[in-house]
Design a protein around this motif. Structure first.
Motif, mmCIF file in Angstrom:
data_model
loop_
_atom_site.group_PDB
_atom_site.id
_atom_site.type_symbol
_atom_site.label_atom_id
_atom_site.label_comp_id
_atom_site.label_asym_id
_atom_site.label_seq_id
_atom_site.Cartn_x
_atom_site.Cartn_y
_atom_site.Cartn_z
ATOM 1 N N ALA A 122 11.036 -0.665 -5.570
ATOM 2 C CA ALA A 122 10.788 -0.904 -6.912
ATOM 3 C C ALA A 122 11.703 -1.486 -7.645
ATOM 4 O O ALA A 122 11.416 -2.146 -8.764
ATOM 5 C CB ALA A 122 10.279 0.467 -7.374
ATOM 6 N N THR A 179 4.998 2.688 -0.849
ATOM 7 C CA THR A 179 5.064 1.611 -1.810
ATOM 8 C C THR A 179 3.882 1.232 -2.505
ATOM 9 O O THR A 179 3.828 0.456 -3.394
ATOM 10 C CB THR A 179 5.818 0.239 -1.049
ATOM 11 O OG1 THR A 179 4.926 -0.112 -0.076
ATOM 12 C CG2 THR A 179 7.166 0.600 -0.536
ATOM 13 N N PHE A 223 3.215 2.010 -6.208
ATOM 14 C CA PHE A 223 3.737 1.176 -7.351
ATOM 15 C C PHE A 223 2.990 -0.403 -7.160
ATOM 16 O O PHE A 223 3.396 -1.278 -7.792
ATOM 17 C CB PHE A 223 5.404 0.905 -7.035
ATOM 18 C CG PHE A 223 5.965 2.303 -7.061
ATOM 19 C CD1 PHE A 223 5.960 2.840 -8.239
ATOM 20 C CD2 PHE A 223 6.281 2.700 -5.891
ATOM 21 C CE1 PHE A 223 6.580 4.112 -8.347
ATOM 22 C CE2 PHE A 223 6.836 3.847 -5.888
ATOM 23 C CZ PHE A 223 7.215 4.665 -7.047
#
Length: 412
Positions: A314, A355, A358
Protein backbone atom coordinates in the motif's frame (compact mmCIF):
# COMPACT_ATOMS: atom_id res chain seq x y z
CA UNK A 1 41.67 -52.02 37.67
CA UNK A 2 41.50 -48.69 35.89
CA UNK A 3 38.57 -47.95 33.63
CA UNK A 4 39.31 -46.64 30.16
CA UNK A 5 38.91 -42.91 29.69
CA UNK A 6 35.78 -42.06 27.72
CA UNK A 7 36.34 -41.27 24.06
CA UNK A 8 35.39 -37.93 22.51
CA UNK A 9 32.28 -39.55 20.99
CA UNK A 10 31.22 -40.98 24.35
CA UNK A 11 31.65 -37.60 26.02
CA UNK A 12 29.62 -36.01 23.25
CA UNK A 13 26.79 -38.55 23.65
CA UNK A 14 26.64 -37.82 27.39
CA UNK A 15 25.80 -34.17 26.72
CA UNK A 16 22.19 -33.04 26.77
CA UNK A 17 20.31 -32.96 23.47
CA UNK A 18 20.29 -29.15 23.47
CA UNK A 19 24.07 -29.06 23.91
CA UNK A 20 24.45 -31.49 21.02
CA UNK A 21 22.15 -29.37 18.82
CA UNK A 22 24.20 -26.28 19.70
CA UNK A 23 27.36 -28.07 18.61
CA UNK A 24 25.67 -29.08 15.36
CA UNK A 25 24.62 -25.46 14.83
CA UNK A 26 28.17 -24.18 15.35
CA UNK A 27 29.68 -26.83 13.06
CA UNK A 28 27.12 -26.04 10.36
CA UNK A 29 27.99 -22.33 10.48
CA UNK A 30 31.71 -23.13 10.40
CA UNK A 31 31.30 -25.40 7.36
CA UNK A 32 29.32 -22.74 5.49
CA UNK A 33 31.95 -20.09 6.26
CA UNK A 34 35.13 -22.06 5.59
CA UNK A 35 34.05 -24.68 3.06
CA UNK A 36 30.91 -23.40 1.30
CA UNK A 37 31.41 -25.82 -1.56
CA UNK A 38 30.86 -28.75 0.79
CA UNK A 39 27.53 -27.59 2.22
CA UNK A 40 25.36 -29.32 -0.35
CA UNK A 41 27.04 -32.64 0.42
CA UNK A 42 25.67 -32.54 3.98
CA UNK A 43 22.28 -31.10 3.01
CA UNK A 44 20.95 -34.67 2.84
CA UNK A 45 21.23 -34.90 6.63
CA UNK A 46 18.82 -31.99 7.03
CA UNK A 47 16.46 -33.29 4.35
CA UNK A 48 16.31 -36.71 6.00
CA UNK A 49 15.63 -35.17 9.42
CA UNK A 50 12.74 -33.02 8.14
CA UNK A 51 11.33 -35.93 6.12
CA UNK A 52 11.42 -38.21 9.18
CA UNK A 53 9.65 -35.62 11.34
CA UNK A 54 6.99 -35.00 8.70
CA UNK A 55 6.49 -38.74 8.26
CA UNK A 56 6.03 -39.55 11.93
CA UNK A 57 4.06 -36.44 12.96
CA UNK A 58 0.64 -37.38 11.44
CA UNK A 59 0.70 -40.90 12.90
CA UNK A 60 1.86 -39.59 16.27
CA UNK A 61 -0.88 -36.95 16.46
CA UNK A 62 -3.61 -39.41 15.40
CA UNK A 63 -2.63 -42.11 17.89
CA UNK A 64 -1.78 -39.73 20.76
CA UNK A 65 -5.05 -37.76 20.52
CA UNK A 66 -7.19 -40.88 20.15
CA UNK A 67 -5.48 -42.53 23.15
CA UNK A 68 -5.71 -39.40 25.29
CA UNK A 69 -9.45 -38.99 24.68
CA UNK A 70 -10.26 -42.70 24.95
CA UNK A 71 -8.56 -42.87 28.37
CA UNK A 72 -9.79 -39.49 29.58
CA UNK A 73 -11.42 -39.77 32.99
CA UNK A 74 -14.83 -38.11 33.33
CA UNK A 75 -14.55 -34.76 35.10
CA UNK A 76 -10.82 -34.36 34.48
CA UNK A 77 -10.20 -30.87 33.00
CA UNK A 78 -8.37 -30.46 29.68
CA UNK A 79 -7.66 -26.69 29.90
CA UNK A 80 -8.33 -26.27 26.16
CA UNK A 81 -10.52 -23.17 26.53
CA UNK A 82 -7.76 -20.93 28.00
CA UNK A 83 -5.29 -22.27 25.42
CA UNK A 84 -7.61 -21.37 22.56
CA UNK A 85 -8.17 -17.93 24.06
CA UNK A 86 -4.42 -17.35 24.20
CA UNK A 87 -4.06 -18.54 20.59
CA UNK A 88 -6.69 -16.02 19.45
CA UNK A 89 -5.41 -13.08 21.49
CA UNK A 90 -1.77 -13.82 20.65
CA UNK A 91 -2.36 -13.86 16.89
CA UNK A 92 -4.42 -10.65 17.02
CA UNK A 93 -1.79 -8.93 19.18
CA UNK A 94 0.92 -9.90 16.69
CA UNK A 95 -1.07 -8.38 13.82
CA UNK A 96 -1.54 -5.16 15.80
CA UNK A 97 2.21 -5.01 16.50
CA UNK A 98 2.83 -5.35 12.76
CA UNK A 99 0.37 -2.52 11.99
CA UNK A 100 2.05 -0.23 14.52
CA UNK A 101 5.54 -1.04 13.22
CA UNK A 102 4.46 -0.46 9.63
CA UNK A 103 3.16 3.00 10.56
CA UNK A 104 6.31 3.91 12.51
CA UNK A 105 8.71 2.50 9.89
CA UNK A 106 6.84 2.57 6.56
CA UNK A 107 8.50 0.42 3.90
CA UNK A 108 8.21 0.28 0.13
CA UNK A 109 8.90 -2.47 -2.39
CA UNK A 110 10.34 -2.59 -5.89
CA UNK A 111 7.48 -4.28 -7.70
CA UNK A 112 9.31 -5.87 -10.60
CA UNK A 113 9.64 -9.34 -9.16
CA UNK A 114 8.79 -12.32 -11.41
CA UNK A 115 5.41 -13.94 -11.14
CA UNK A 116 5.04 -17.03 -8.98
CA UNK A 117 2.69 -19.95 -9.16
CA UNK A 118 -0.12 -20.75 -6.77
CA UNK A 119 -3.72 -19.73 -6.37
CA UNK A 120 -4.54 -17.55 -3.37
CA UNK A 121 -7.89 -17.99 -1.59
CA UNK A 122 -10.71 -15.66 -2.58
CA UNK A 123 -11.39 -14.39 0.93
CA UNK A 124 -11.98 -15.27 4.56
CA UNK A 125 -14.99 -17.42 3.65
CA UNK A 126 -12.78 -19.44 1.30
CA UNK A 127 -10.25 -19.97 4.10
CA UNK A 128 -12.98 -21.09 6.53
CA UNK A 129 -14.49 -23.33 3.85
CA UNK A 130 -11.12 -25.00 3.32
CA UNK A 131 -10.76 -25.56 7.07
CA UNK A 132 -14.21 -27.17 7.29
CA UNK A 133 -13.57 -29.37 4.26
CA UNK A 134 -10.23 -30.37 5.77
CA UNK A 135 -12.02 -31.52 8.93
CA UNK A 136 -14.16 -34.03 6.99
CA UNK A 137 -11.40 -35.26 4.70
CA UNK A 138 -10.89 -38.97 4.21
CA UNK A 139 -8.80 -40.15 7.21
CA UNK A 140 -6.25 -42.02 5.09
CA UNK A 141 -5.87 -39.02 2.80
CA UNK A 142 -5.54 -36.74 5.83
CA UNK A 143 -2.70 -38.90 7.16
CA UNK A 144 -0.93 -39.05 3.80
CA UNK A 145 -1.23 -35.29 3.18
CA UNK A 146 -0.49 -34.34 6.83
CA UNK A 147 -3.84 -32.55 7.04
CA UNK A 148 -3.82 -31.98 10.81
CA UNK A 149 -7.33 -30.55 10.97
CA UNK A 150 -8.67 -33.75 9.44
CA UNK A 151 -6.35 -35.89 11.58
CA UNK A 152 -7.57 -34.15 14.74
CA UNK A 153 -11.23 -34.51 13.74
CA UNK A 154 -10.92 -38.26 13.10
CA UNK A 155 -8.73 -38.85 16.16
CA UNK A 156 -11.20 -37.04 18.41
CA UNK A 157 -14.10 -39.01 16.90
CA UNK A 158 -12.30 -42.32 17.34
CA UNK A 159 -11.23 -41.41 20.88
CA UNK A 160 -14.80 -40.54 21.89
CA UNK A 161 -16.10 -43.76 20.31
CA UNK A 162 -13.53 -45.77 22.30
CA UNK A 163 -14.35 -44.11 25.64
CA UNK A 164 -16.61 -47.08 26.46
CA UNK A 165 -14.39 -49.76 24.93
CA UNK A 166 -13.01 -52.60 27.02
CA UNK A 167 -9.98 -51.91 29.24
CA UNK A 168 -7.94 -54.24 27.02
CA UNK A 169 -8.69 -52.14 23.93
CA UNK A 170 -7.84 -48.92 25.73
CA UNK A 171 -4.59 -50.43 27.02
CA UNK A 172 -3.70 -51.52 23.49
CA UNK A 173 -4.26 -47.94 22.30
CA UNK A 174 -2.01 -46.68 25.10
CA UNK A 175 0.68 -49.21 24.18
CA UNK A 176 0.46 -48.10 20.55
CA UNK A 177 0.81 -44.47 21.64
CA UNK A 178 3.90 -45.34 23.69
CA UNK A 179 5.40 -47.26 20.76
CA UNK A 180 4.93 -44.35 18.32
CA UNK A 181 6.30 -41.93 20.93
CA UNK A 182 9.38 -44.15 21.23
CA UNK A 183 9.93 -43.91 17.47
CA UNK A 184 9.60 -40.13 17.69
CA UNK A 185 12.16 -40.06 20.49
CA UNK A 186 14.59 -41.93 18.24
CA UNK A 187 14.02 -39.46 15.40
CA UNK A 188 14.58 -36.49 17.71
CA UNK A 189 17.89 -37.97 18.86
CA UNK A 190 19.16 -37.29 15.33
CA UNK A 191 18.31 -33.58 15.64
CA UNK A 192 21.99 -32.51 16.02
CA UNK A 193 22.89 -34.09 12.68
CA UNK A 194 19.74 -32.70 11.07
CA UNK A 195 20.41 -29.18 12.32
CA UNK A 196 24.02 -29.44 11.16
CA UNK A 197 22.89 -30.28 7.63
CA UNK A 198 20.13 -27.66 7.57
CA UNK A 199 22.35 -24.84 8.83
CA UNK A 200 25.16 -25.63 6.42
CA UNK A 201 22.82 -25.88 3.43
CA UNK A 202 20.91 -22.70 4.33
CA UNK A 203 23.97 -20.52 4.91
CA UNK A 204 25.71 -21.95 1.87
CA UNK A 205 22.83 -20.91 -0.38
CA UNK A 206 23.98 -18.17 -2.76
CA UNK A 207 20.48 -16.68 -2.69
CA UNK A 208 21.25 -14.93 0.59
CA UNK A 209 22.71 -11.99 -1.37
CA UNK A 210 19.25 -11.25 -2.78
CA UNK A 211 18.04 -10.38 0.72
CA UNK A 212 20.01 -7.10 0.73
CA UNK A 213 17.58 -5.49 -1.71
CA UNK A 214 14.69 -6.07 0.68
CA UNK A 215 16.57 -5.49 3.92
CA UNK A 216 14.22 -2.83 5.31
CA UNK A 217 10.99 -4.79 4.98
CA UNK A 218 12.77 -7.90 6.28
CA UNK A 219 14.01 -5.97 9.32
CA UNK A 220 10.47 -4.78 10.07
CA UNK A 221 9.08 -8.32 9.80
CA UNK A 222 11.79 -9.97 11.90
CA UNK A 223 11.77 -7.06 14.36
CA UNK A 224 8.04 -7.51 14.92
CA UNK A 225 8.52 -11.23 15.48
CA UNK A 226 11.29 -10.62 18.01
CA UNK A 227 9.12 -8.06 19.80
CA UNK A 228 6.24 -10.55 20.01
CA UNK A 229 8.55 -13.34 21.17
CA UNK A 230 10.36 -11.29 23.83
CA UNK A 231 7.73 -8.76 24.94
CA UNK A 232 4.17 -9.68 23.92
CA UNK A 233 4.30 -13.40 24.69
CA UNK A 234 5.95 -12.79 28.10
CA UNK A 235 3.14 -10.35 28.91
CA UNK A 236 0.54 -13.03 28.17
CA UNK A 237 2.45 -15.55 30.29
CA UNK A 238 2.75 -13.06 33.16
CA UNK A 239 -0.98 -12.36 32.89
CA UNK A 240 -1.70 -16.08 33.33
CA UNK A 241 0.99 -17.01 35.89
CA UNK A 242 1.72 -13.75 37.75
CA UNK A 243 5.39 -14.73 37.88
CA UNK A 244 8.59 -14.19 35.89
CA UNK A 245 7.71 -15.47 32.39
CA UNK A 246 11.21 -15.56 30.91
CA UNK A 247 12.35 -18.99 32.19
CA UNK A 248 9.44 -20.52 30.25
CA UNK A 249 9.97 -18.20 27.26
CA UNK A 250 13.68 -19.01 26.93
CA UNK A 251 13.09 -22.74 27.44
CA UNK A 252 10.61 -22.80 24.56
CA UNK A 253 12.78 -20.61 22.34
CA UNK A 254 15.76 -22.86 22.96
CA UNK A 255 14.02 -26.23 22.72
CA UNK A 256 11.31 -25.48 20.13
CA UNK A 257 12.12 -22.30 18.17
CA UNK A 258 15.67 -23.41 17.34
CA UNK A 259 14.60 -26.54 15.46
CA UNK A 260 11.55 -24.81 13.94
CA UNK A 261 13.78 -22.03 12.57
CA UNK A 262 15.66 -24.52 10.40
CA UNK A 263 12.89 -27.00 9.57
CA UNK A 264 10.64 -24.08 8.51
CA UNK A 265 7.56 -26.24 9.13
CA UNK A 266 5.21 -26.09 12.09
CA UNK A 267 3.97 -29.55 11.14
CA UNK A 268 7.47 -31.01 11.23
CA UNK A 269 8.06 -29.44 14.65
CA UNK A 270 5.00 -31.07 16.23
CA UNK A 271 6.96 -34.09 17.55
CA UNK A 272 9.56 -31.72 19.06
CA UNK A 273 6.84 -29.72 20.81
CA UNK A 274 5.01 -32.79 22.09
CA UNK A 275 8.24 -34.14 23.58
CA UNK A 276 8.91 -30.74 25.20
CA UNK A 277 5.42 -30.63 26.72
CA UNK A 278 5.86 -34.11 28.12
CA UNK A 279 9.22 -33.15 29.60
CA UNK A 280 7.69 -30.07 31.27
CA UNK A 281 5.08 -32.28 32.93
CA UNK A 282 2.00 -30.86 31.18
CA UNK A 283 -1.28 -32.75 31.00
CA UNK A 284 -1.29 -35.07 28.00
CA UNK A 285 -5.03 -34.59 27.53
CA UNK A 286 -4.31 -30.92 26.83
CA UNK A 287 -1.08 -30.84 24.84
CA UNK A 288 -1.99 -33.86 22.70
CA UNK A 289 -4.69 -31.66 21.15
CA UNK A 290 -3.39 -28.10 21.62
CA UNK A 291 0.01 -28.66 19.96
CA UNK A 292 -1.21 -30.09 16.61
CA UNK A 293 -4.12 -27.64 16.67
CA UNK A 294 -1.72 -24.75 17.34
CA UNK A 295 0.41 -25.85 14.37
CA UNK A 296 -2.66 -25.14 12.26
CA UNK A 297 -4.38 -22.10 13.78
CA UNK A 298 -1.89 -20.36 16.11
CA UNK A 299 0.00 -18.28 13.56
CA UNK A 300 1.28 -15.03 15.06
CA UNK A 301 4.25 -15.00 12.69
CA UNK A 302 2.01 -15.46 9.66
CA UNK A 303 -0.22 -12.57 10.80
CA UNK A 304 2.88 -10.36 11.00
CA UNK A 305 4.08 -11.35 7.53
CA UNK A 306 0.69 -10.78 5.91
CA UNK A 307 0.21 -7.41 7.62
CA UNK A 308 3.68 -5.97 6.97
CA UNK A 309 3.81 -7.09 3.33
CA UNK A 310 0.30 -5.76 2.65
CA UNK A 311 1.00 -2.34 4.17
CA UNK A 312 4.36 -2.20 2.34
CA UNK A 313 2.49 -2.73 -0.94
CA UNK A 314 0.00 0.00 0.00
CA UNK A 315 2.81 2.43 0.86
CA UNK A 316 4.57 1.60 -2.43
CA UNK A 317 1.46 2.43 -4.44
CA UNK A 318 0.83 5.64 -2.48
CA UNK A 319 -2.41 4.35 -0.93
CA UNK A 320 -3.37 6.24 2.22
CA UNK A 321 -4.21 3.82 5.03
CA UNK A 322 -6.34 5.16 7.87
CA UNK A 323 -6.39 3.66 11.36
CA UNK A 324 -9.79 1.98 10.96
CA UNK A 325 -8.69 0.17 7.79
CA UNK A 326 -5.41 -0.84 9.43
CA UNK A 327 -7.32 -2.33 12.36
CA UNK A 328 -9.59 -4.19 9.94
CA UNK A 329 -6.46 -5.50 8.22
CA UNK A 330 -5.15 -6.84 11.53
CA UNK A 331 -8.39 -8.77 12.08
CA UNK A 332 -8.39 -10.12 8.52
CA UNK A 333 -4.71 -11.11 8.82
CA UNK A 334 -5.40 -12.90 12.12
CA UNK A 335 -8.23 -14.99 10.68
CA UNK A 336 -6.32 -15.61 7.46
CA UNK A 337 -3.27 -16.73 9.43
CA UNK A 338 -5.42 -19.37 11.13
CA UNK A 339 -5.88 -20.96 7.72
CA UNK A 340 -2.18 -21.12 6.90
CA UNK A 341 -0.90 -24.61 6.24
CA UNK A 342 1.92 -25.69 8.52
CA UNK A 343 4.49 -25.84 5.72
CA UNK A 344 7.26 -23.57 4.50
CA UNK A 345 5.92 -20.43 2.80
CA UNK A 346 2.32 -21.16 3.80
CA UNK A 347 1.49 -17.55 4.71
CA UNK A 348 2.63 -15.91 1.48
CA UNK A 349 -0.28 -16.96 -0.73
CA UNK A 350 -2.67 -15.27 1.70
CA UNK A 351 -1.18 -11.84 0.97
CA UNK A 352 -3.42 -11.21 -2.09
CA UNK A 353 -6.49 -11.70 0.07
CA UNK A 354 -5.28 -8.96 2.42
CA UNK A 355 -4.16 -6.59 -0.35
CA UNK A 356 -7.66 -6.83 -1.84
CA UNK A 357 -8.84 -4.67 1.09
CA UNK A 358 -6.99 -1.76 -0.55
CA UNK A 359 -8.07 -2.49 -4.11
CA UNK A 360 -4.60 -3.69 -5.13
CA UNK A 361 -4.75 -5.73 -8.34
CA UNK A 362 -4.02 -9.47 -8.25
CA UNK A 363 -1.03 -9.00 -10.60
CA UNK A 364 0.64 -6.57 -8.20
CA UNK A 365 -0.30 -8.72 -5.22
CA UNK A 366 1.42 -11.76 -6.76
CA UNK A 367 4.56 -9.66 -7.25
CA UNK A 368 4.46 -8.99 -3.50
CA UNK A 369 4.14 -12.75 -2.97
CA UNK A 370 7.20 -13.26 -5.17
CA UNK A 371 9.19 -10.82 -3.01
CA UNK A 372 8.02 -12.83 -0.01
CA UNK A 373 9.58 -15.94 -1.50
CA UNK A 374 12.85 -14.07 -2.07
CA UNK A 375 13.12 -13.14 1.62
CA UNK A 376 11.55 -16.38 2.85
CA UNK A 377 14.90 -17.94 3.68
CA UNK A 378 14.90 -15.66 6.76
CA UNK A 379 11.27 -14.53 7.02
CA UNK A 380 9.73 -18.01 6.94
CA UNK A 381 12.33 -19.40 9.33
CA UNK A 382 11.66 -16.66 11.90
CA UNK A 383 7.91 -16.98 11.36
CA UNK A 384 7.90 -20.72 11.98
CA UNK A 385 10.13 -20.36 15.04
CA UNK A 386 7.68 -17.86 16.55
CA UNK A 387 4.58 -19.85 15.63
CA UNK A 388 5.85 -23.19 16.89
CA UNK A 389 7.41 -22.00 20.15
CA UNK A 390 4.27 -19.99 20.96
CA UNK A 391 2.20 -23.19 20.79
CA UNK A 392 4.20 -24.62 23.71
CA UNK A 393 4.37 -21.31 25.60
CA UNK A 394 0.62 -20.79 25.61
CA UNK A 395 -0.14 -24.45 26.33
CA UNK A 396 2.27 -24.46 29.28
CA UNK A 397 1.00 -21.12 30.62
CA UNK A 398 -2.64 -22.22 30.45
CA UNK A 399 -1.95 -25.60 32.09
CA UNK A 400 0.17 -24.09 34.89
CA UNK A 401 -2.39 -21.35 35.55
CA UNK A 402 -5.28 -23.81 35.76
CA UNK A 403 -3.56 -26.47 37.86
CA UNK A 404 -1.12 -24.40 39.91
CA UNK A 405 1.52 -27.09 39.33
CA UNK A 406 5.12 -25.92 38.67
CA UNK A 407 6.62 -26.45 35.22
CA UNK A 408 9.67 -28.67 34.81
CA UNK A 409 12.09 -26.36 32.99
CA UNK A 410 15.17 -28.48 33.62
CA UNK A 411 17.71 -28.20 30.76
CA UNK A 412 18.48 -31.91 30.66
Amino acid sequence: MKTAAPTALQRLMRLSLIAQITIGLILGIALALFAPGATQSVALLGDLFIAALKAVAPVLVFVLVAAAIANHKHGQPTHMRPVLMLYLLGTLAAALVAVLASFIWPTTLVLNAPQVGGTPPGGILAVLKNLLLSAVSNPLRALIEANFIGILAWAIGLGVALRHASPTTQKMLNDLSDAVSSIVHTVIRFAPLGIFGLVAATLGDSGLDALLGYGRVLLVIVGCMLFVALVVNPLFVFWKLRSNPYPLIFTCLRDSALTAFFTRSSAANIPINLALCRRMGLHEDTYAISIPLGATINMAGAAITITVMTLAAAHTLGIQVDLATALLLSVVASFAAAGVSGVAGGSLLLIPMATALFGISPDVAMQVVAIGFVISVVQDSAETALNSSTDVIFTAAACAAETGEPLNLDRS
